[in-house]
Motif scaffolding. Structure first.
Motif: not given
Length: 230
Positions: A88-111
């Protein structure tokens, strides 16, 4: 009613089982994969799905590499992808978004939150009718999902495409950061200014390959404006 097809890539069977239960309805149909390679193979052979829920930590090909392949392939680049990961750290989130991901949700999360995100991303990618916007040398054709500058096709990520289309649709008007983040990244990304600035920089660079005109103008402290004139 046609069901929305969801592909889930998750190597933890207990978690993918929860997805199957959560999306067991008349609205959705879920197919789960433990490896990204298997999901990509099915997509290549049988066409497309409506959305992909993608874990980052996977055996074999990791989630970011799978995301990169999805967003650089014509047949799959427009499929919305939600990254789900314990990282869930910012680096992984930003990297995913910059590669074109449309959304990001970190575990654990609510269904319930995940279901809401899935529905929101499916709605945002729905294409209705022919939609062509032209400003100066630049044309965005939403029906064909193409961007042309002086007749030259520009290869954009899905987020870059949505960003350009939004700015062009509001040509000569200032679009605030909040409006852009809400329309392109959804409400969860309010305050994620670095991601927006990086996408603007990349978009300007790609357009500059075929035109000397600076179309995207920064309105300091407010947002951005698309115009042939400052």
């Amino acid at each position: 009613m046609n069901k929305h097809k969801i592909f889930v890539v998750e190597d933890d069977r207990s978690i993918s089982g929860l997805y199957e239960i959560a999306f067991d309805s008349e609205e959705f149909e879920v197919e789960c994969f433990e490896r990204a390679e298997d999901m990509l193979r099915v997509l290549a052979k049988h066409g497309k799905c409506d959305i992909i829920i993608l874990d980052l930590m996977l055996p074999g090909m990791n989630g970011l590499e799978a995301l990169k392949r999805l967003k650089h392939t014509d047949g799959t680049r427009n499929i919305p992808v939600i990254i789900v990961s314990a990282k869930g750290d910012e680096k992984d989130k930003v990297q995913g978004l910059n590669l074109g991901a449309d959304d990001y949700i970190a575990k654990p999360f609510g269904m319930l939150e995940l279901i809401a995100r899935v529905k929101a991303n499916i709605r945002k990618t729905a294409v209705t009718g022919v939609d062509v916007v032209t400003v100066g040398e630049i044309t965005v054709n939403n029906a064909e999902h193409r961007v042309l500058v002086e007749g030259n096709e520009v290869q954009l990520t899905l987020k870059e495409y949505k960003l350009l289309k939004l700015l062009m649709e509001r040509c000569d008007n200032v679009v605030t950061r909040e409006q852009i983040l809400s329309a392109v990244w959804d409400y969860d990304y309010f305050g994620e200014t670095r991601t927006l600035d990086m996408h603007i920089k990349s978009l300007r660079s790609k357009l500059a390959q075929f035109t000397d005109v600076q179309y995207i103008h920064t309105v300091r402290g407010v947002g951005y404006k698309f115009s042939k004139n400052k």
